[in-house]
Design an enzyme around this catalytic site. Structure first.
Site, PDB file in Angstrom:
ATOM      1  N   GLY A  57       0.847  -1.192   0.000  1.00 51.72           N
ATOM      2  CA  GLY A  57       0.000   0.000   0.000  1.00 51.72           C
ATOM      3  C   GLY A  57       0.872   1.228   0.000  1.00 51.72           C
ATOM      4  N   CYS A  84       5.399  -6.050   1.527  1.00 53.04           N
ATOM      5  CA  CYS A  84       5.733  -4.629   1.497  1.00 53.04           C
ATOM      6  C   CYS A  84       5.064  -3.867   2.647  1.00 53.04           C
ATOM      7  CB  CYS A  84       5.386  -4.058   0.121  1.00 53.04           C
ATOM      8  SG  CYS A  84       6.283  -2.540  -0.196  1.00 53.04           S
ATOM      9  N   TYR A  85       4.045  -3.049   2.403  1.00 49.58           N
ATOM     10  CA  TYR A  85       3.399  -2.358   3.528  1.00 49.58           C
ATOM     11  C   TYR A  85       2.920  -3.374   4.570  1.00 49.58           C
ATOM     12  CZ  TYR A  85       0.333   0.588   6.285  1.00 49.58           C
ATOM     13  OH  TYR A  85      -0.247   1.246   7.328  1.00 49.58           O
ATOM     14  N   HIS A 176       7.703  -7.591  -4.046  1.00 51.72           N
ATOM     15  CA  HIS A 176       6.377  -8.013  -4.531  1.00 51.72           C
ATOM     16  C   HIS A 176       6.454  -9.329  -5.308  1.00 51.72           C
ATOM     17  CE1 HIS A 176       4.178  -4.357  -3.472  1.00 51.72           C
ATOM     18  NE2 HIS A 176       5.346  -3.761  -3.666  1.00 51.72           N
ATOM     19  N   GLU A 178       4.080 -10.981  -6.435  1.00 57.22           N
ATOM     20  CA  GLU A 178       2.944 -11.116  -7.362  1.00 57.22           C
ATOM     21  C   GLU A 178       3.208 -10.521  -8.745  1.00 57.22           C
ATOM     22  OE1 GLU A 178       3.208  -9.224  -4.716  1.00 57.22           O
ATOM     23  OE2 GLU A 178       2.174  -7.306  -4.893  1.00 57.22           O
ATOM     24  N   ASP A 234     -18.815 -11.921 -21.216  1.00 58.45           N
ATOM     25  CA  ASP A 234     -19.383 -12.200 -19.900  1.00 58.45           C
ATOM     26  C   ASP A 234     -20.832 -12.686 -19.986  1.00 58.45           C
ATOM     27  OD1 ASP A 234     -16.990 -11.054 -19.373  1.00 58.45           O
ATOM     28  OD2 ASP A 234     -17.810  -9.154 -18.670  1.00 58.45           O
ATOM     29  N   LYS A 375     -11.864 -11.558 -15.384  1.00 58.69           N
ATOM     30  CA  LYS A 375     -12.134 -11.677 -16.824  1.00 58.69           C
ATOM     31  C   LYS A 375     -11.424 -12.881 -17.460  1.00 58.69           C
ATOM     32  CE  LYS A 375     -13.825  -9.385 -20.498  1.00 58.69           C
ATOM     33  NZ  LYS A 375     -15.119  -8.716 -20.514  1.00 58.69           N
TER      34      LYS A 375
END
Ligand code: XMP
Length: 519
Positions: A57, A84-85, A176, A178, A234, A375
């Site tokens: 964050g 991180c944060y 990070h 990710e 969708d 998605k």
């Protein structure tokens, strides 16, 4: 739906990467959801998470209004990964100290791993010094009691740490895992999820499909369903899923508002009738929609007019069709996520008319089978259901259609121009192998005329702007660096083949500050 599976919760502290954390975990076939950081502990425990990730964050733990969590979350016996944060917060709450780093660290750093068990299992040998993606101003000055460092970088002596008491299972990363720039970052997350949290990788689109179909059957009983199809991925996937569940008791309505892409209405109707034998009612309402837009300049008014006209069509159909109690909608996870970082700017900037945003007085009960999916997962589910690639791989298209790509009033003639130009953009982008590499590529018809020369004649004609963007989720985007010769052939073909256009320009703005669509 989904709830039979063990899950990992991600608490969001506002990082631009929070969504990626959940996606990476889901890619390893473990169900993961995002919650805002300030949900009460009781609610977290209701979910019975197998693990908890504290996201990054933008704040500093010393900010006056720094987002925090109640300390008991850290003692709830659930394995925790602070990123991180999230790491700085754990440090702060458990008695360590965090300070401004002498050198703020943004970008790649080489990670030196000192402990190759649990979190960094498999990082021995060749993968022993992966590149890690850093993005922080604060760093750990002193670890909390009961923690030890397990990795470092040149600027961060504590790039990763863990509890020494094996039962506490709190792990933290300054970088990070990710993001794609962190080498083997997904393996770190998998180690956390599989080994530390002990979750089985059983969340697949195949299991999701079977469970969702069964759940819809249960929910609907012997009732009838209506589904508003827009032609997009969708609503198409939601319709096929519902059809697998209730067969003939599903009726789909496809309102052709005349603002669709070339060949779109035909493609959708043929696919649904031929491959799925789904009851589909096509309503050709193009002249009604276009007559409403003929003198409208303002983008918001366009959107509202189209939204209202759609609802009218739907209401009159629903009355004629009678007795459907349920309405199927293709709402996706990013639309329902209650999180800090998802309140993207576009939500308040444009009225997003999602086909299916129907008035509550219509008293349908809603079925939203895709509420838990991103998605790309919807696309995978579509493949699992046998939808053709032409529909699944189609680039996103706004509900108000080409109307918001014609700046100024919408007329039949201007629709013809933009539709043709759009088809050329699509064909050339496909031919060059870029269709799946960009988020969207399309043509916009501008409300200006410029002077040109064709043959020996002076022309005074329209300008078409070509927009092509890369994006992960449509929230932020960058203009796609298309090769000059691809742009060249798009321009040549549009000017040669689309009557009324004598100039083509390429949009090189990112979002923010621009948006993807021009209106
Ligand atoms: P913007 O223009 O806000 O668009 O950057 C972000 C993404 O959303 C799509 N979009 C819409 N989709 N109804 C939709 O279903 C809408 O009214 C709408 N407006 C924009 C846009 O194509 C892009 O992918």
């Amino acid at each position: 739906m989904g709830f039979q599976h063990q899950r990992i919760l991600v608490l969001d502290f506002g990082s631009q990467y929070t969504q990626l954390i959940a996606r990476r975990i889901r890619e390893s076939h473990v169900y993961s959801e995002i919650l805002p950081y300030n949900v009460p502990l009781a609610r977290i425990l209701e979910y019975r998470p197998a693990g908890l990730v504290l996201s990054g964050g933008p704040a500093s733990v010393y900010d006056r209004k720094a987002p925090s969590i109640p300390k008991p979350i850290l003692d709830a016996g659930v394995p925790i990964l602070g990123i991180c944060y999230g790491m700085q917060l754990v440090t702060h709450l458990l008695g360590g100290s965090v300070a401004r780093a002498a050198h703020r660290e943004y970008g790649p750093a080489t990670l030196l791993i000192d402990d190759h068990t649990d979190l960094f299992k498999g990082f021995e040998g060749a993968t022993g010094h992966p590149t890690a993606w850093m993005s922080h101003g604060d760093r750990i000055e002193r670890m909390p009691p009961g923690f030890r460092a397990i990795a470092r970088t040149a600027n961060s002596p504590v790039a990763a740490m863990k509890t020494t008491d094996r039962d506490r299972r709190i792990y933290c990363l300054q970088f990070h895992p990710e993001v794609a720039h962190t080498e083997n970052g997904a393996a770190i997350l998998r180690n956390f999820v599989y080994d530390i949290c002990g979750v089985k990788p059983d969340w697949t689109m195949r299991s999701f499909k079977a469970e969702t179909i069964a759940a819809i059957r249960d929910q609907v009983g012997t009732g009838k369903l209506l589904c508003a199809l827009s032609g997009g991925v969708d609503s198409s996937v939601a319709a096929v899923l519902a059809h697998e569940a209730v067969g003939d008791r599903l009726t789909c309505l496809f309102v052709d508002h005349g603002l669709l892409r070339e060949g779109e209405a035909r493609l959708v109707c043929e696919t649904f009738a031929k491959h799925f034998k789904i009851k589909l009612k096509l309503i050709n309402a193009s002249s009604r929609f276009i007559s409403l837009l003929e003198s409208v300049n303002d983008p918001e008014r366009k959107r509202k007019i189209i939204g209202r006209a759609f609802i009218k069509e739907f209401e009159s159909f629903a009355q004629r069709a009678g007795k459907a109690a349920w309405l199927v909608q293709g709402t996706l996870y990013p639309d329902v996520i209650e999180s800090v970082s998802f309140k993207g700017p576009s939500a308040t900037i444009k009225t997003h008319h999602n086909v299916g945003g129907l008035p509550s007085r219509m008293r349908f009960r809603l079925i939203e089978p895709l509420r838990e999916l991103f998605k790309d997962e919807v696309r995978e589910l579509g493949r699992e259901l046998g939808l053709p690639e032409e529909i699944i791989g189609r680039q996103p298209f706004p509900g108000p259609g080409l109307a918001i790509r014609i700046l100024g009033p919408v007329t039949k003639e201007r629709l013809g121009i933009v539709r043709k130009a759009d088809a050329i953009v699509e064909q050339e982008i496909r031919k060059a192998g870029y269709y799946d590499r960009v988020w969207q590529a399309f043509a916009v018809l501008l409300p200006v005329k410029t002077v040109g020369v064709m043959g020996d004649q002076r022309t005074y004609d329209n300008v078409v702007a070509v927009r092509a963007v890369t994006s992960v989720d449509g929230m932020t985007a960058d203009w796609a660096r298309l090769p000059a010769d691809v742009l060249g052939s798009i321009s040549t073909r549009i000017i040669n083949e689309v009557k009324g256009v004598n100039r083509v320009v390429f949009d090189i703005s990112s979002k923010p500050p621009s948006t993807i669509e021009w209106e």
